[in-house]
Design an enzyme around this catalytic site. Structure first.
Site, mmCIF file in Angstrom:
data_model
loop_
_atom_site.group_PDB
_atom_site.id
_atom_site.type_symbol
_atom_site.label_atom_id
_atom_site.label_comp_id
_atom_site.label_asym_id
_atom_site.label_seq_id
_atom_site.Cartn_x
_atom_site.Cartn_y
_atom_site.Cartn_z
ATOM 1 N N CYS A 111 -13.650 10.027 4.187
ATOM 2 C CA CYS A 111 -14.326 9.914 5.198
ATOM 3 C C CYS A 111 -15.001 9.164 5.003
ATOM 4 C CB CYS A 111 -14.806 11.247 4.814
ATOM 5 S SG CYS A 111 -15.744 11.699 6.138
ATOM 6 N N VAL B 90 1.109 -1.004 -0.270
ATOM 7 C CA VAL B 90 -0.011 -0.299 0.513
ATOM 8 C C VAL B 90 0.811 1.393 0.216
ATOM 9 C CG1 VAL B 90 -1.918 -0.677 1.199
ATOM 10 C CG2 VAL B 90 -0.046 -0.823 2.895
ATOM 11 N N ASP B 91 2.189 0.826 -0.330
ATOM 12 C CA ASP B 91 2.871 1.942 -0.415
ATOM 13 C C ASP B 91 3.249 3.249 -1.312
ATOM 14 O OD1 ASP B 91 5.788 -0.634 0.160
ATOM 15 O OD2 ASP B 91 4.698 0.284 -1.765
ATOM 16 N N CYS C 59 -19.017 10.643 4.476
ATOM 17 C CA CYS C 59 -18.798 11.284 3.138
ATOM 18 C C CYS C 59 -18.652 10.815 1.575
ATOM 19 C CB CYS C 59 -19.003 13.596 2.791
ATOM 20 S SG CYS C 59 -16.863 13.334 2.717
ATOM 21 N N ALA D 155 15.736 -8.379 -2.872
ATOM 22 C CA ALA D 155 14.452 -7.615 -4.447
ATOM 23 C C ALA D 155 15.917 -7.228 -5.119
ATOM 24 C CB ALA D 155 13.505 -7.236 -4.426
ATOM 25 N N HIS E 150 -4.376 -4.796 -2.394
ATOM 26 C CA HIS E 150 -5.137 -4.260 -1.344
ATOM 27 C C HIS E 150 -4.756 -2.609 -0.851
ATOM 28 C CE1 HIS E 150 -2.610 -8.459 0.132
ATOM 29 N NE2 HIS E 150 -3.734 -8.205 -0.195
ATOM 30 N N GLY F 170 9.212 -10.934 -3.424
ATOM 31 C CA GLY F 170 9.438 -10.383 -1.804
ATOM 32 C C GLY F 170 7.485 -10.509 -1.463
ATOM 33 N N THR F 171 7.167 -12.116 -1.711
ATOM 34 C CA THR F 171 5.637 -12.384 -0.851
ATOM 35 C C THR F 171 6.058 -13.418 -0.294
ATOM 36 O OG1 THR F 171 3.565 -12.233 -0.878
ATOM 37 C CG2 THR F 171 5.157 -13.354 -2.789
ATOM 38 N N SER F 172 5.213 -13.735 0.858
ATOM 39 C CA SER F 172 5.189 -14.403 2.013
ATOM 40 C C SER F 172 3.912 -16.077 1.102
ATOM 41 C CB SER F 172 5.082 -15.196 3.372
ATOM 42 O OG SER F 172 3.707 -14.070 3.414
HETATM 43 N N1 APR Z 1 13.849 -8.996 -0.992
HETATM 44 C C1 APR Z 1 12.947 -9.735 -1.477
HETATM 45 N N2 APR Z 1 11.971 -10.846 -0.711
HETATM 46 C C2 APR Z 1 11.689 -10.461 0.772
HETATM 47 C C3 APR Z 1 13.073 -9.427 1.381
HETATM 48 C C4 APR Z 1 13.834 -8.162 0.192
HETATM 49 N N3 APR Z 1 15.275 -7.871 0.534
HETATM 50 N N4 APR Z 1 13.244 -9.083 2.805
HETATM 51 C C5 APR Z 1 12.459 -9.937 2.646
HETATM 52 N N5 APR Z 1 11.770 -10.598 1.995
HETATM 53 C C6 APR Z 1 10.288 -11.576 1.747
HETATM 54 C C7 APR Z 1 10.117 -12.587 3.346
HETATM 55 O O1 APR Z 1 11.586 -13.774 3.317
HETATM 56 C C8 APR Z 1 9.110 -12.811 2.960
HETATM 57 O O2 APR Z 1 8.440 -14.029 2.211
HETATM 58 O O3 APR Z 1 9.414 -11.078 1.759
HETATM 59 C C9 APR Z 1 8.304 -11.767 2.423
HETATM 60 C C10 APR Z 1 7.007 -10.351 3.057
HETATM 61 O O4 APR Z 1 6.383 -11.543 3.087
HETATM 62 P P1 APR Z 1 5.234 -10.962 4.251
HETATM 63 O O5 APR Z 1 5.886 -9.786 5.266
HETATM 64 O O6 APR Z 1 4.645 -11.432 4.960
HETATM 65 O O7 APR Z 1 4.337 -10.619 3.480
HETATM 66 P P2 APR Z 1 3.264 -9.861 1.680
HETATM 67 O O8 APR Z 1 3.886 -11.341 1.643
HETATM 68 O O9 APR Z 1 3.461 -8.871 1.225
HETATM 69 O O10 APR Z 1 1.979 -9.411 2.904
HETATM 70 C C11 APR Z 1 1.055 -10.233 2.741
HETATM 71 O O11 APR Z 1 -0.379 -9.692 4.797
HETATM 72 O O12 APR Z 1 -0.257 -8.828 6.473
HETATM 73 C C12 APR Z 1 -0.703 -8.764 5.441
HETATM 74 O O13 APR Z 1 -2.442 -6.967 3.999
HETATM 75 C C13 APR Z 1 -0.143 -7.208 4.491
HETATM 76 O O14 APR Z 1 -0.231 -7.022 1.721
HETATM 77 C C14 APR Z 1 -0.259 -7.974 2.991
HETATM 78 C C15 APR Z 1 -0.051 -9.336 2.633
#
Ligand code: APR
EC number: 2.3.1.286
Length: 250
Positions: free
Chosen positions: A128, A104-105, A131, A233, A120, A188-190
């Site tokens: 608001c 969301v950045d 309104c 990344a 997201h 970069g997503t878990s």
């Molecule tokens: N480069 C790439 N990946 C990275 C780095 C980096 N420098 N540092 C950390 N990571 C990886 C971690 O290993 C992890 O797998 O990024 C991932 C971050 O995972 P989360 O913190 O779970 O983030 P995300 O997957 O975006 O979460 C999904 O969960 O809490 C909600 O709404 C929120 O959008 C978010 C959603």
């Protein structure tokens, strides 16, 4: 150059439709903590107490105070890093059609990416609850919580809380891209949160090559990802972009 990097560069070069799915990891190098893992936001703040819509509706001042106050400070000053810039460059070179982001950045847009699907929502805008008027969050000071609209209504960020649905347009466009792309870059997503985590699986089911970039394996790594590029990344995406030859002009 390592084999996986060469394979990834070739897959993107040959692909007619490549999209990226990004998560909090791509913004870590911009100083924004991830949600999960060591030193993460949810280690400090309980998401069920502060990131669920019911919690916000019950006590917006408390959620503003504990969660969004902290987020606003970081997001107001964060700058895109090499990872965001590399994806913007791939788009400029016609090698990437869109970025589906869970973040969301607004850092993809600040890096120059044009087609960004905010799965997201965004923290850049406040809405608001009375309104419905929207205002840039950067214009709002948090000297009184919760921040209020001139109409007296309470402002909420235009992002998706737990317990809320994904914006329909974002969901539909993401599903379409996932089912039609030939390559999906997952950065970069878990892959723990649905329905975003479903998009690489959908892409794979439709025959796409899934390229995953993460310092740590995720549930996608075995079974969904075809190529795993282990690392951060910024450096990985920079090397990947450099590994894709720029076609000679004329
Ligand atoms: N480069 C790439 N990946 C990275 C780095 C980096 N420098 N540092 C950390 N990571 C990886 C971690 O290993 C992890 O797998 O990024 C991932 C971050 O995972 P989360 O913190 O779970 O983030 P995300 O997957 O975006 O979460 C999904 O969960 O809490 C909600 O709404 C929120 O959008 C978010 C959603």
């Amino acid at each position: 150059m390592e084999t996986n990097m060469i394979k990834a560069a070739q897959a993107i070069t040959q692909s007619r439709l490549t999209v990226a799915l990004t998560g909090a990891g791509i913004s870590v190098e911009s100083g924004i903590p991830p949600f999960r893992g060591p030193g993460s936001l949810w280690e400090k703040i309980d998401p069920t107490e502060f990131a669920h819509i019911d919690a916000f509706m019950k006590n917006p001042a408390r959620v503003w105070e504990v969660l969004m106050g902290a987020m606003k400070e970081i997001l107001d000053t964060a700058r895109p890093n090499k990872g965001h810039l590399a994806l913007a460059e791939l788009e400029r070179r016609g090698l990437l059609s869109a970025v589906i982001t869970q973040n969301v950045d607004s850092l993809h847009q600040k890096a120059g990416s044009e087609d960004v699907i905010e799965f997201h929502g965004t923290f850049a805008t406040l809405v608001c609850m009375e309104c419905g008027s929207a205002t840039p969050s950067a214009d709002i000071r948090l000297n009184a919580l919760p921040p209020r609209c001139p109409c007296g209504g309470i402002y909420r960020p235009d992002c998706v809380f737990f317990g809320e649905a994904i914006p329909m347009d974002a969901l539909e466009r993401s599903r379409e891209f996932a089912s039609q792309c030939e390559v999906m870059l997952v950065v970069g997503t878990s892959a723990m949160v649905q329905p975003a985590a479903m998009m690489p699986v959908l892409a794979k089911q439709n025959g796409a090559t899934v390229i995953e970039i993460n310092p740590t394996p995720t549930p996608l790594t075995t079974g969904t990802s075809d190529i795993f590029l282990k690392g951060n990344a910024g450096p990985i995406l920079t090397r990947l972009t450099e590994a894709i030859p720029i076609p000679a002009r004329g």
